[in-house]
Design an enzyme around this catalytic site. Sequence first.
Site, mmCIF file in Angstrom:
data_model
loop_
_atom_site.group_PDB
_atom_site.id
_atom_site.type_symbol
_atom_site.label_atom_id
_atom_site.label_comp_id
_atom_site.label_asym_id
_atom_site.label_seq_id
_atom_site.Cartn_x
_atom_site.Cartn_y
_atom_site.Cartn_z
ATOM 1 N N GLU A 117 43.049 43.865 38.570
ATOM 2 C CA GLU A 117 42.924 43.302 37.431
ATOM 3 C C GLU A 117 43.448 43.743 35.871
ATOM 4 O O GLU A 117 44.026 43.031 35.085
ATOM 5 C CB GLU A 117 41.263 43.286 37.000
ATOM 6 C CG GLU A 117 40.248 42.850 35.417
ATOM 7 C CD GLU A 117 40.533 43.073 34.869
ATOM 8 O OE1 GLU A 117 40.141 42.506 33.788
ATOM 9 O OE2 GLU A 117 41.294 43.785 34.451
ATOM 10 N N ASP B 116 33.840 50.540 32.978
ATOM 11 C CA ASP B 116 35.112 49.220 33.122
ATOM 12 C C ASP B 116 36.175 50.005 34.510
ATOM 13 O O ASP B 116 36.672 50.770 33.717
ATOM 14 C CB ASP B 116 35.628 49.044 31.731
ATOM 15 C CG ASP B 116 36.360 47.955 32.048
ATOM 16 O OD1 ASP B 116 36.617 47.013 32.871
ATOM 17 O OD2 ASP B 116 37.574 47.327 30.880
ATOM 18 N N ASP C 238 31.809 42.517 34.381
ATOM 19 C CA ASP C 238 32.758 43.251 34.008
ATOM 20 C C ASP C 238 33.109 42.454 31.845
ATOM 21 O O ASP C 238 33.912 41.937 32.224
ATOM 22 C CB ASP C 238 34.650 42.935 34.885
ATOM 23 C CG ASP C 238 35.622 43.696 34.289
ATOM 24 O OD1 ASP C 238 35.364 44.785 33.592
ATOM 25 O OD2 ASP C 238 36.507 43.349 34.368
ATOM 26 N N ASP D 292 40.062 49.111 39.694
ATOM 27 C CA ASP D 292 41.394 49.741 38.792
ATOM 28 C C ASP D 292 41.366 49.961 37.485
ATOM 29 O O ASP D 292 40.447 49.561 37.577
ATOM 30 C CB ASP D 292 42.892 48.995 39.204
ATOM 31 C CG ASP D 292 42.557 47.655 38.506
ATOM 32 O OD1 ASP D 292 41.817 46.962 38.937
ATOM 33 O OD2 ASP D 292 43.206 47.338 37.585
ATOM 34 N N HIS E 152 35.729 45.026 39.303
ATOM 35 C CA HIS E 152 37.616 45.351 39.737
ATOM 36 C C HIS E 152 37.554 47.084 39.510
ATOM 37 O O HIS E 152 37.167 47.606 39.241
ATOM 38 C CB HIS E 152 38.594 45.284 38.965
ATOM 39 C CG HIS E 152 38.579 45.611 37.424
ATOM 40 N ND1 HIS E 152 38.820 47.115 37.418
ATOM 41 C CD2 HIS E 152 37.938 45.520 36.403
ATOM 42 C CE1 HIS E 152 38.312 46.903 35.734
ATOM 43 N NE2 HIS E 152 37.798 45.582 35.507
HETATM 44 ZN ZN LIG Z 1 37.438 45.344 33.413
#
Ligand SMILES: [Zn+2]
Length: 336
Positions: A174, A140, A205, A109, A107
Amino acid sequence: MAAEDDDYFAKSFFEHVDKSVSQYVSELGEAVAIPSVSADLPRHLHDIIEMMEWTKDYISRLDGWVHLLPNPQGKDDHGHDLPPILLAEFKAAKNPDKKKTVCCYAHLDVQPAAKEDGWDSDPFVLTERDEKLFGRGSTDDKGPALSWLWVIEAHRKLNVDLPVNVKLIYEGMEESGSTGMFEAIQMLSKDGEFLSDADFFCISDSYWLGAQKPCLTYGLKGLAYFSVSVQCCGQDLHSGLTGGSVHESMTDLVRLMSSLIDSSGQILVPGILDDVAPVTLEEDALYDGINFDCEAYKDEINVSSVSNKLLHEDKKSLLMAIWRFPTLSLHGIEVR
Ligand SMILES: [Zn+2]
């Protein structure tokens, strides 16, 4: 490729990676600088879209097929289009139909971040300190998302064909409940659609086993979340004038929440463990060989500076609690 070719490629691959570190850091810095905070829409909507476009352009430069799928949930409460979902594909040049297809998820975002939250440097400026890089989303999940592109780029630059076909599905919501992803996956899994020929999925992730050791996660526990509302009357009351006369909602809510779990971490919901597979001797033994340091973990999550206590002090119970048993977290009380 023959085994010796594999060795040669692995060697040149790692040499290429070492030579490209400053490029990777500078590109990660560009991505971190885009504050794609999905919890703060519509303010950061254009940033999420910019992050998607940035990634799309990168993929195009690597000659990949790329498409921004409009979010299946359409618009947000303010009437703005929700962030799209990025789909991309890099086919192996030779015999792609005979090769497996790996689909990687990540992801683009991030969670909100501000210096006032306790950051030592601007969270949206990738900053190196003590040989570590700090920046919102660097691990992340922008770093892992970009790593797949760097793997493809390395193959291109070293003139080596991909051993598999690679597909990417990157979302931009996400951190806010993956709005639209469920519908997108359902739609894309139908015969002939984007996901239908994927042989393997890789979720980029997850996490590392401590600060030194990468790990492959091959199962996830899943998540169920609930919100509870307690209301005691139809208006705000003055505690000096009405206190003692009504059932107060905050008191009842705290009592209710504290009935779910005790202070040793034991969940008090009846039947919660009924469907949890018992630990076999074989599984138990697997934990013995895991290289994990409880003290380093305490430092990493910074409990060492406060209580210095965990719910479990031995490696095995601690990892089992994190990985294989149900856990229950209470995430906040909002008073209206
Ligand atoms: Zn994440």
